[in-house]
Motif scaffolding. Structure first.
Motif, mmCIF file in Angstrom:
data_model
loop_
_atom_site.group_PDB
_atom_site.id
_atom_site.type_symbol
_atom_site.label_atom_id
_atom_site.label_comp_id
_atom_site.label_asym_id
_atom_site.label_seq_id
_atom_site.Cartn_x
_atom_site.Cartn_y
_atom_site.Cartn_z
ATOM 1 N N MET A 221 0.832 -1.188 0.000
ATOM 2 C CA MET A 221 0.000 0.000 0.000
ATOM 3 C C MET A 221 0.877 1.252 0.000
ATOM 4 N N ILE A 222 0.256 2.398 -0.236
ATOM 5 C CA ILE A 222 0.956 3.681 -0.225
ATOM 6 C C ILE A 222 0.314 4.548 0.846
ATOM 7 N N GLU A 223 1.150 5.045 1.748
ATOM 8 C CA GLU A 223 0.657 5.888 2.840
ATOM 9 C C GLU A 223 1.137 7.326 2.665
ATOM 10 N N LEU A 224 0.209 8.261 2.690
ATOM 11 C CA LEU A 224 0.518 9.681 2.692
ATOM 12 C C LEU A 224 0.268 10.198 4.101
ATOM 13 N N VAL A 225 1.297 10.756 4.716
ATOM 14 C CA VAL A 225 1.200 11.158 6.113
ATOM 15 C C VAL A 225 1.472 12.655 6.245
ATOM 16 N N ASN A 226 0.419 13.404 6.529
ATOM 17 C CA ASN A 226 0.532 14.850 6.790
ATOM 18 C C ASN A 226 1.316 15.586 5.703
ATOM 19 N N ILE A 227 0.992 15.300 4.440
ATOM 20 C CA ILE A 227 1.766 15.925 3.367
ATOM 21 C C ILE A 227 1.282 17.353 3.096
ATOM 22 N N GLY B 63 5.981 16.311 5.453
ATOM 23 C CA GLY B 63 5.188 15.088 5.453
ATOM 24 C C GLY B 63 5.964 13.933 4.846
ATOM 25 N N SER B 64 5.324 12.777 4.765
ATOM 26 C CA SER B 64 5.988 11.568 4.274
ATOM 27 C C SER B 64 5.083 10.788 3.330
ATOM 28 N N ILE B 65 5.718 10.101 2.372
ATOM 29 C CA ILE B 65 5.033 9.164 1.486
ATOM 30 C C ILE B 65 5.744 7.827 1.609
ATOM 31 N N LEU B 66 5.005 6.801 2.017
ATOM 32 C CA LEU B 66 5.605 5.496 2.260
ATOM 33 C C LEU B 66 5.057 4.457 1.285
ATOM 34 N N GLY C 210 5.631 0.724 3.563
ATOM 35 C CA GLY C 210 6.358 1.013 4.786
ATOM 36 C C GLY C 210 7.691 1.697 4.600
ATOM 37 N N LYS C 211 8.176 1.827 3.353
ATOM 38 C CA LYS C 211 9.470 2.467 3.088
ATOM 39 C C LYS C 211 9.250 3.944 2.745
ATOM 40 N N ASP C 212 9.978 4.814 3.422
ATOM 41 C CA ASP C 212 9.791 6.255 3.285
ATOM 42 C C ASP C 212 10.399 6.756 1.982
ATOM 43 N N PHE C 213 9.556 6.955 0.981
ATOM 44 C CA PHE C 213 9.992 7.396 -0.342
ATOM 45 C C PHE C 213 10.610 8.794 -0.276
ATOM 46 N N MET D 253 3.414 11.853 -5.225
ATOM 47 C CA MET D 253 3.496 10.428 -4.906
ATOM 48 C C MET D 253 4.542 9.710 -5.745
ATOM 49 N N VAL D 254 4.748 10.163 -6.989
ATOM 50 C CA VAL D 254 5.730 9.514 -7.857
ATOM 51 C C VAL D 254 7.058 10.260 -7.882
ATOM 52 N N GLY D 255 7.156 11.334 -7.104
ATOM 53 C CA GLY D 255 8.422 12.045 -6.979
ATOM 54 C C GLY D 255 8.693 13.093 -8.029
ATOM 55 N N LEU D 256 7.689 13.453 -8.836
ATOM 56 C CA LEU D 256 7.881 14.512 -9.820
ATOM 57 C C LEU D 256 7.900 15.887 -9.157
ATOM 58 N N ILE D 257 7.252 15.986 -7.999
ATOM 59 C CA ILE D 257 7.250 17.205 -7.197
ATOM 60 C C ILE D 257 7.645 16.827 -5.777
ATOM 61 N N GLU D 258 8.550 17.610 -5.176
ATOM 62 C CA GLU D 258 8.991 17.343 -3.811
ATOM 63 C C GLU D 258 8.038 17.985 -2.805
ATOM 64 N N LEU D 259 7.773 17.274 -1.731
ATOM 65 C CA LEU D 259 6.918 17.797 -0.660
ATOM 66 C C LEU D 259 7.620 18.916 0.107
ATOM 67 N N ASP D 260 6.825 19.793 0.703
ATOM 68 C CA ASP D 260 7.362 20.758 1.658
ATOM 69 C C ASP D 260 7.541 20.092 3.022
#
Length: 275
Positions: free
Chosen positions: A1-7, A56-59, A62-65, A47-54
């Motif tokens: 699964m993909i987890e978005l945490v407080n992005i 938060g985390s995307i996992l 379970g692996k922190d992308f 989610m695919v890394g085309l834009i960097e977050l300010d």
């Protein structure tokens, strides 16, 4: 699964994503819906890394992308399939060559094995006889199916679809929806789709996230959405009288079930709406 945490993500003074937390589940159609400017496209690109977050985390499983370096991200991207809005096929390549492109980029298999895999996925999307044709020689619906074949040729764990039904007639859209849903379940893929197609929402929405002005306004599935009391969601989904009538018919069908009261009470969104 993909987890978005407080992005969170903004451009200049404009905040696009505002502390969004959501989990995209494996083996399900995870739909992101919302009007233009709601943040859904930026969320998928993050989610695919085309834009960097300010922040938060995307996992991914379970692996922190977001904490990975480029080489580590490459390994995750090998597990990602992408179905683009306009199919994004190479006009100078045949259907077979288009589907083989990811294998040439990321696989060390022998040419014979690559061709065998290409034929397998073309057969799976009912394009067995179209391999030698060029994109200009096939219909829009067939191009979408070529795009699907290319997106699954590497056996991805994750599949991202950006408006896959854009420009298609209603009947072809249903075929594409059904195919993506079948592949999602068959291969236990975590499928994430941006869509404006309400047929997709109502027929294929295992898990739906409604975005409004950068926030997660509502979350549920295609059964729960029928009973939602969220005004913004209802105004967006059931905007016309026809769709409002369709909603009422779906509700009546649900009430025919003798256990509808307990089913309604047990809905995940029921407690939230009551609160």
């Amino acid at each position: 699964m993909i987890e978005l945490v407080n992005i969170k993500k903004g451009f200049g003074d404009k905040e696009i994503l505002k502390d969004v937390t959501v989990t995209m589940e494996a083996g399900k159609m995870n739909l992101i819906i919302g009007s233009s400017g709601s943040g859904k496209t930026v969320m998928m690109k993050c989610m695919v890394g085309l834009i960097e977050l300010d922040s938060g985390s995307i996992l991914y499983s379970g692996k922190d992308f977001t904490a990975m370096d480029n080489n580590q991200r490459k390994e995750i991207r090998k597990e990602i399939g992408m179905l683009f809005q306009g199919s994004a096929l190479f006009d100078s390549m045949t259907v077979e060559q288009n589907v083989m492109f990811p294998l040439d980029m990321f696989s060390n298999d022998r040419t014979r094995d690559k061709k065998k895999r290409v034929q397998e996925v073309l057969d799976r999307v009912n394009l067995k006889e179209a391999g030698k044709k060029y994109p200009a020689e096939i219909s829009g619906g067939m191009k979408k199916r070529v795009g699907i074949a290319r997106s699954i040729v590497l056996n991805p764990k994750y599949l991202f679809c950006d408006e896959p039904n854009s420009g298609l007639d209603p009947q072809t859209s249903l075929v594409i929806d059904k195919l993506i849903k079948e592949l999602t379940v068959e291969y236990n893929i975590t499928t994430v789709m941006n869509t404006h197609d309400m047929n997709t929402v109502m027929e294929s929405g295992d898990h739906i996230v409604y975005m409004f002005e950068g926030k997660k306004q509502w979350e549920g599935n295609n059964e729960e959405i029928i009973f939602s009391k969220d005004k913004r969601l209802n105004d967006f989904i059931f905007a016309s009288e026809f769709l409002q009538d369709a909603k009422e018919m779906r509700q009546l069908d649900a009430f025919k079930d003798k256990n509808w009261r307990s089913n309604l009470k047990d809905r995940p969104g029921a407690r939230e709406e009551k609160a």
